[in-house]
Design a protein around this motif. Structure first.
Motif, short mmCIF file in Angstrom:
data_model
loop_
_atom_site.label_atom_id
_atom_site.label_comp_id
_atom_site.label_asym_id
_atom_site.label_seq_id
_atom_site.Cartn_x
_atom_site.Cartn_y
_atom_site.Cartn_z
N ARG A 56 -6.95 -7.97 -8.49
CA ARG A 56 -6.55 -9.29 -7.98
C ARG A 56 -5.03 -9.46 -8.09
N GLU A 57 -4.47 -9.06 -9.22
CA GLU A 57 -3.02 -9.18 -9.40
C GLU A 57 -2.27 -8.25 -8.44
N LEU A 58 -2.77 -7.04 -8.26
CA LEU A 58 -2.13 -6.11 -7.33
C LEU A 58 -2.14 -6.68 -5.92
N ARG A 59 -3.26 -7.24 -5.50
CA ARG A 59 -3.35 -7.81 -4.16
C ARG A 59 -2.40 -9.00 -3.99
N ALA A 60 -2.26 -9.81 -5.01
CA ALA A 60 -1.33 -10.94 -4.95
C ALA A 60 0.10 -10.44 -4.82
N CYS A 61 0.45 -9.39 -5.56
CA CYS A 61 1.78 -8.80 -5.45
C CYS A 61 2.00 -8.24 -4.05
N ARG A 62 1.00 -7.56 -3.52
CA ARG A 62 1.12 -6.97 -2.19
C ARG A 62 1.34 -8.05 -1.13
N ARG A 63 0.62 -9.17 -1.25
CA ARG A 63 0.81 -10.27 -0.28
C ARG A 63 2.24 -10.80 -0.34
N LEU A 64 2.77 -10.99 -1.55
CA LEU A 64 4.15 -11.47 -1.70
C LEU A 64 5.15 -10.48 -1.12
N LEU A 65 4.94 -9.20 -1.38
CA LEU A 65 5.85 -8.18 -0.86
C LEU A 65 5.81 -8.14 0.66
N HIS A 66 4.61 -8.18 1.23
CA HIS A 66 4.50 -8.13 2.70
C HIS A 66 5.12 -9.37 3.34
N ARG A 67 4.94 -10.51 2.72
CA ARG A 67 5.55 -11.74 3.25
C ARG A 67 7.08 -11.63 3.20
N ALA A 68 7.61 -11.13 2.08
CA ALA A 68 9.07 -10.97 1.95
C ALA A 68 9.59 -9.98 2.98
N ALA A 69 8.85 -8.88 3.19
CA ALA A 69 9.28 -7.88 4.18
C ALA A 69 9.24 -8.47 5.59
N ASP A 70 8.20 -9.24 5.89
CA ASP A 70 8.12 -9.89 7.20
C ASP A 70 9.30 -10.82 7.41
N ASP A 71 9.62 -11.62 6.38
CA ASP A 71 10.75 -12.55 6.46
C ASP A 71 12.06 -11.81 6.72
N ALA A 72 12.18 -10.61 6.14
CA ALA A 72 13.42 -9.83 6.28
C ALA A 72 13.41 -8.96 7.53
N GLY A 73 12.29 -8.92 8.24
CA GLY A 73 12.18 -8.08 9.43
C GLY A 73 12.13 -6.60 9.10
N LEU A 74 11.58 -6.28 7.94
CA LEU A 74 11.51 -4.89 7.49
C LEU A 74 10.06 -4.47 7.26
N ALA A 75 9.84 -3.19 7.28
CA ALA A 75 8.51 -2.68 6.93
C ALA A 75 8.38 -2.75 5.40
N PRO A 76 7.23 -3.14 4.90
CA PRO A 76 7.08 -3.17 3.44
C PRO A 76 7.06 -1.75 2.87
N PRO A 77 7.74 -1.55 1.75
CA PRO A 77 7.74 -0.22 1.13
C PRO A 77 6.41 0.02 0.41
#
Length: 131
Positions: A35-56
């Motif tokens: 659950r914690e990993l998935r929450a982190c992944r959602r935050l990372l993907h959202r930040a990458a989308d905001d920056a116009g970058l592919a998530p690492p």
């Protein structure tokens, strides 16, 4: 970290900006469950989308008792096509390195100042002997 998701997202955005021209990979410490990993992944993907970058690629530091069933963790990661990296003191310990490699860990990461003479693992040809 997840207790303050806005701050955590800010950290992801900073990592993404600084790591944009690199082969950025993110490892999250103190993850206790999926659950914690998935929450982190959602935050990372959202930040990458905001920056116009592919998530690492995103990984976790397996360091809590809840997550430390190492052999099971490695097997589960490999079943899902994930690599398993170990960082920190365990990855530099000459007695632990063969165990980690034998369990199937894919890479070891240590501080540049950490390796000493005599701490390198045995030749890769002996890897089959570790398993």
């Amino acid at each position: 970290m997840l207790a303050q998701p806005d701050t955590f997202a800010d950290q992801f955005r900073a990592l993404l900006r600084a790591g944009a021209p690199t082969d950025l990979r993110v490892m999250i410490p103190m993850v206790a469950d999926l659950r914690e990993l998935r929450a982190c992944r959602r935050l990372l993907h959202r930040a990458a989308d905001d920056a116009g970058l592919a998530p690492p690629p995103l990984g976790i530091m397996v360091e809590l008792p809840e997550a430390v069933a190492v052999a099971a963790t490695v097997a589960a990661a490999h079943r899902h096509g994930r690599t398993v990296s170990v960082c920190g003191d365990a990855a530099a310990h000459p007695l632990v390195v063969p165990l980690l490699l034998g369990l199937g860990c894919d890479s070891l990461s240590v501080a540049p100042s950490r390796p000493r003479r005599g701490t390198r693992p045995r030749a890769p040809a002996r890897l089959r002997d570790l398993r």
